[in-house]
Design an enzyme around this catalytic site. Sequence first.
Site, PDB file in Angstrom:
ATOM      1  N   TYR A 146       0.817  -1.209   0.000  1.00  0.00           N
ATOM      2  CA  TYR A 146       0.000   0.000   0.000  1.00  0.00           C
ATOM      3  C   TYR A 146       0.855   1.265   0.000  1.00  0.00           C
ATOM      4  CZ  TYR A 146      -4.541  -2.210   0.912  1.00  0.00           C
ATOM      5  OH  TYR A 146      -5.695  -2.920   0.804  1.00  0.00           O
TER       6      TYR A 146
ATOM      7  N   LYS B 112       3.718 -15.795   3.890  1.00  0.00           N
ATOM      8  CA  LYS B 112       3.877 -16.465   2.590  1.00  0.00           C
ATOM      9  C   LYS B 112       5.379 -16.616   2.354  1.00  0.00           C
ATOM     10  CE  LYS B 112       2.245 -18.019  -1.363  1.00  0.00           C
ATOM     11  NZ  LYS B 112       1.419 -19.244  -1.458  1.00  0.00           N
TER      12      LYS B 112
ATOM     13  N   ASP C  15      -2.586 -18.515   2.081  1.00  0.00           N
ATOM     14  CA  ASP C  15      -3.592 -19.210   1.267  1.00  0.00           C
ATOM     15  C   ASP C  15      -4.272 -20.311   2.078  1.00  0.00           C
ATOM     16  OD1 ASP C  15      -1.091 -20.446   1.227  1.00  0.00           O
ATOM     17  OD2 ASP C  15      -1.143 -20.962  -0.902  1.00  0.00           O
TER      18      ASP C  15
ATOM     19  N   ASP D 269      -6.103  -7.003   4.352  1.00  0.00           N
ATOM     20  CA  ASP D 269      -7.230  -6.454   3.600  1.00  0.00           C
ATOM     21  C   ASP D 269      -8.103  -7.601   3.103  1.00  0.00           C
ATOM     22  OD1 ASP D 269      -8.813  -4.531   2.245  1.00  0.00           O
ATOM     23  OD2 ASP D 269      -7.788  -5.064   0.373  1.00  0.00           O
TER      24      ASP D 269
ATOM     25  N   ASP E 132     -11.898  -9.167   4.789  1.00  0.00           N
ATOM     26  CA  ASP E 132     -13.152  -9.228   4.032  1.00  0.00           C
ATOM     27  C   ASP E 132     -13.695 -10.654   4.037  1.00  0.00           C
ATOM     28  OD1 ASP E 132     -13.106  -6.513   3.340  1.00  0.00           O
ATOM     29  OD2 ASP E 132     -13.782  -6.921   1.287  1.00  0.00           O
TER      30      ASP E 132
END
Length: 368
Positions: A146, A196, A228, A252, A256
């Site tokens: 970001y 990751k 994942d 983020d 959600d």
Amino acid sequence: MKTYKIALLDGDGIGPELMVEAVKVMKLVAERNNVNFELTHTPFGASAWFSHGVSFPDQTKAVCDAADAILKGPIGLSHEESKKIPVDQQPERGALLPLRRRYNTYANFRPVYLPKGLAHFSPLKAEVIGEGIDIMMIRELVGGLYFGKKETGINAQGKRYVAEVLEYDEDQIRAILKVAFETAQKRKKVLHNIHKSNVLKSSVLWNEIVEEEKKNYPDVKVEHILVDAAATYLCLKPTMFDVMVMENMFGDILSDQGGGILGSLGLMPSACIGPDKAYYEPSHGSAPDIAGKNIANPYSMIGSVAMMLEFSFGMVAESRNLWQAMQSVFAKGYSTPDLSKPGAGVKMISTSEFGDLVVSELKAMPKV
Ligand code: IPM
Ligand code: MG
């Protein structure tokens, strides 16, 4: 009487109507607790761009600088409407990210909470929800992709290209990990570290710092899980998680998904905490398609008020009461349209009715 200055950034779309409900609740909280909330509405987001020609106006910066806490509604427009605003003034890039940067609100708390009794709101089977979902997602909020360097241009082959850098330094990683470890200590003492590291060097450094920091929190058990896989387990076995910590972009996306497993992003409040200032906001967008219809769910906005009471004003007991008041509304069979279809046993309520019911539930609770 104690006075707290609160900047109110109504935002776009459903933001203003959610803010009305939050203000209703704050007025009651002030009365019950003998405090004075000095509330100042100030423009922010796409609406500010249209009225003031800039999406984070100087006057708003001044109000926020002077405030003890900031309550912010969702911002943003539909894809088509956004095009009317220059790219750098679009509310996400022009207002929200600068707000996060201005106050260095690196620690983003996103509770993913659904008690057993409300399992019917979730798309997951009741047996998956078991005794209920209760996760605290902790997202790093001012680093990573970001805020990393960005570059666009034409490459040697004459093709348009883009490069965005996922940047963190060890201090940034350590700061968010400390927050996560401390939160885990106050809860079930299990911390899921989301990473990751099989691909990203940023995760390799992240995990190194986890190993260093965990020595300072010997009572916390750390579980490492690839991002994942975490996405899968959030659906298959959400009850295995208690506190989860992750970098900005992972947070983020997974937060959600957190809203998804609860049944609606309307159930996702959040707190964004910096060293000197905090702001509070629903995790969801401004839903321009339903703006002004009095059907949006104000839970995430009122929940953000509850988080503000706890984190900024130390009103822990009243914060709990407010959470309880919202749960009681649902427990009595009421629902907003995002959570249920009309049908037997569902008492469908509007945005303002939800706010009114929360107010009456809270009024009925003993003062703290
Ligand atoms: C969120 C939102 C923002 C983000 C958008 C509006 C820029 O999705 O708070 O999760 O990506 O951080
Ligand atoms: Mg998001």
